[in-house]
Motif scaffolding. Structure first.
Motif, PDB file in Angstrom:
ATOM      1  N   GLU A  91     -13.156  16.939  -1.692  1.00  0.00           N
ATOM      2  CA  GLU A  91     -14.083  16.155  -2.511  1.00  0.00           C
ATOM      3  C   GLU A  91     -13.222  15.329  -3.474  1.00  0.00           C
ATOM      4  O   GLU A  91     -12.377  15.880  -4.177  1.00  0.00           O
ATOM      5  N   PHE A  92     -13.434  14.029  -3.465  1.00  0.00           N
ATOM      6  CA  PHE A  92     -12.561  13.149  -4.232  1.00  0.00           C
ATOM      7  C   PHE A  92     -13.281  12.487  -5.389  1.00  0.00           C
ATOM      8  O   PHE A  92     -14.491  12.282  -5.362  1.00  0.00           O
ATOM      9  N   ARG A  93     -12.463  12.124  -6.387  1.00  0.00           N
ATOM     10  CA  ARG A  93     -12.922  11.260  -7.476  1.00  0.00           C
ATOM     11  C   ARG A  93     -11.722  10.418  -7.910  1.00  0.00           C
ATOM     12  O   ARG A  93     -10.571  10.770  -7.635  1.00  0.00           O
ATOM     13  N   ILE A  94     -12.009   9.337  -8.554  1.00  0.00           N
ATOM     14  CA  ILE A  94     -10.959   8.425  -9.029  1.00  0.00           C
ATOM     15  C   ILE A  94     -10.991   8.416 -10.550  1.00  0.00           C
ATOM     16  O   ILE A  94     -12.068   8.344 -11.147  1.00  0.00           O
ATOM     17  N   ALA A 100      -2.205  -0.194 -14.688  1.00  0.00           N
ATOM     18  CA  ALA A 100      -2.622  -0.428 -13.301  1.00  0.00           C
ATOM     19  C   ALA A 100      -2.527   0.836 -12.457  1.00  0.00           C
ATOM     20  O   ALA A 100      -2.661   0.786 -11.243  1.00  0.00           O
ATOM     21  N   VAL A 101      -2.313   1.977 -13.088  1.00  0.00           N
ATOM     22  CA  VAL A 101      -2.172   3.232 -12.331  1.00  0.00           C
ATOM     23  C   VAL A 101      -3.498   4.007 -12.355  1.00  0.00           C
ATOM     24  O   VAL A 101      -4.071   4.249 -13.418  1.00  0.00           O
ATOM     25  N   TRP A 102      -3.921   4.374 -11.173  1.00  0.00           N
ATOM     26  CA  TRP A 102      -5.153   5.142 -10.968  1.00  0.00           C
ATOM     27  C   TRP A 102      -4.780   6.413 -10.232  1.00  0.00           C
ATOM     28  O   TRP A 102      -3.713   6.524  -9.652  1.00  0.00           O
ATOM     29  N   GLU A 103      -5.676   7.388 -10.230  1.00  0.00           N
ATOM     30  CA  GLU A 103      -5.419   8.648  -9.536  1.00  0.00           C
ATOM     31  C   GLU A 103      -6.593   8.975  -8.622  1.00  0.00           C
ATOM     32  O   GLU A 103      -7.750   8.887  -9.017  1.00  0.00           O
ATOM     33  N   TRP A 127      -1.671   2.596   0.558  1.00  0.00           N
ATOM     34  CA  TRP A 127      -1.659   4.043   0.738  1.00  0.00           C
ATOM     35  C   TRP A 127      -0.871   4.322   1.999  1.00  0.00           C
ATOM     36  O   TRP A 127      -1.041   3.637   3.018  1.00  0.00           O
ATOM     37  N   PRO A 128       0.009   5.311   1.996  1.00  0.00           N
ATOM     38  CA  PRO A 128       0.825   5.568   3.177  1.00  0.00           C
ATOM     39  C   PRO A 128      -0.025   6.089   4.344  1.00  0.00           C
ATOM     40  O   PRO A 128      -1.047   6.741   4.139  1.00  0.00           O
ATOM     41  N   ALA A 129       0.429   5.790   5.555  1.00  0.00           N
ATOM     42  CA  ALA A 129      -0.257   6.309   6.746  1.00  0.00           C
ATOM     43  C   ALA A 129      -0.088   7.818   6.774  1.00  0.00           C
ATOM     44  O   ALA A 129       0.971   8.344   6.430  1.00  0.00           O
ATOM     45  N   VAL A 138      -3.289  15.472  -6.822  1.00  0.00           N
ATOM     46  CA  VAL A 138      -3.577  14.125  -7.306  1.00  0.00           C
ATOM     47  C   VAL A 138      -2.635  13.158  -6.606  1.00  0.00           C
ATOM     48  O   VAL A 138      -1.438  13.420  -6.473  1.00  0.00           O
ATOM     49  N   TYR A 139      -3.190  12.035  -6.145  1.00  0.00           N
ATOM     50  CA  TYR A 139      -2.364  10.984  -5.562  1.00  0.00           C
ATOM     51  C   TYR A 139      -2.486   9.760  -6.469  1.00  0.00           C
ATOM     52  O   TYR A 139      -3.547   9.148  -6.575  1.00  0.00           O
TER      53      TYR A 139
END
Length: 175
Positions: A91-94, A100-103, A127-129, A138-139
């Motif tokens: 389950e994701f959220r931003i 300019a950095v988001w997670e 985003w990397p493959a 967290v990415y």
């Protein structure tokens, strides 16, 4: 016949008595025949009622079997839904970190493999493959808007097992 002929009179009396007994026998025979006929009719009605009762019991048993089968199907469906609801999921959220950095945060209970964003988030760094994000990880990624192309308000994300895009709301920038 002579009035003094006692055996003759006795024979006549016996004949009369036999006649009366015979009439009563016929009367009782008719009653017995009528009773036997009534008994036969009652027996036939009993057979008809027994058949009806048997048919009703059979219909009742069939209905009970169908109801039981429906209950079993319902219970199996509920178990399947409960298992599906309790299955570990990503389950994701931003969230905005700074500038300019988001997670992209996986706040679910399962890791997600091959995470892809269907919208180009500012094209600063792709985003990397084969991106994998474990549960709780967290990415960080960059996303910057311009006058021509503002930061999107929603990103569409997919991953292995989630082919339908999930819409993630992009919160407003802080500072």
């Amino acid at each position: 016949m002579n009035m003094g002929d006692a055996p003759g009179w006795a024979g006549a009396g016996l004949g009369l008595a036999a006649f009366v007994v015979s009439l009563r026998s016929v009367k009782h025979g008719k009653r017995a025949a009528n009773a036997a006929e009534g008994s036969a009719t009652a027996a036939q009605q009993s057979v008809v009622e027994t058949r009806r009762s048997s048919d009703a019991a059979e219909h009742s048993a069939t209905a009970a079997e169908e109801a039981l089968a429906d209950q079993r199907r319902g219970a199996a469906e509920r178990r399947r839904q409960e298992q599906e609801a309790n299955r570990p999921r990503a389950e994701f959220r931003i969230e905005h970190r700074n500038k300019a950095v988001w997670e992209l945060i996986n706040c679910g209970t399962a890791s997600a493999e091959n995470v892809r964003c269907l919208d180009a988030p500012g094209a600063r760094n792709e985003w990397p493959a084969g991106l994998s994000i474990a549960a709780g990880d967290v990415y960080p990624f960059m996303m910057a808007g311009s006058m021509q192309e503002p930061i999107p308000s929603v990103l569409r994300v997919v991953w292995e097992g989630q082919d339908e895009p999930v819409l993630l709301r992009v919160p407003p920038r802080i500072g």
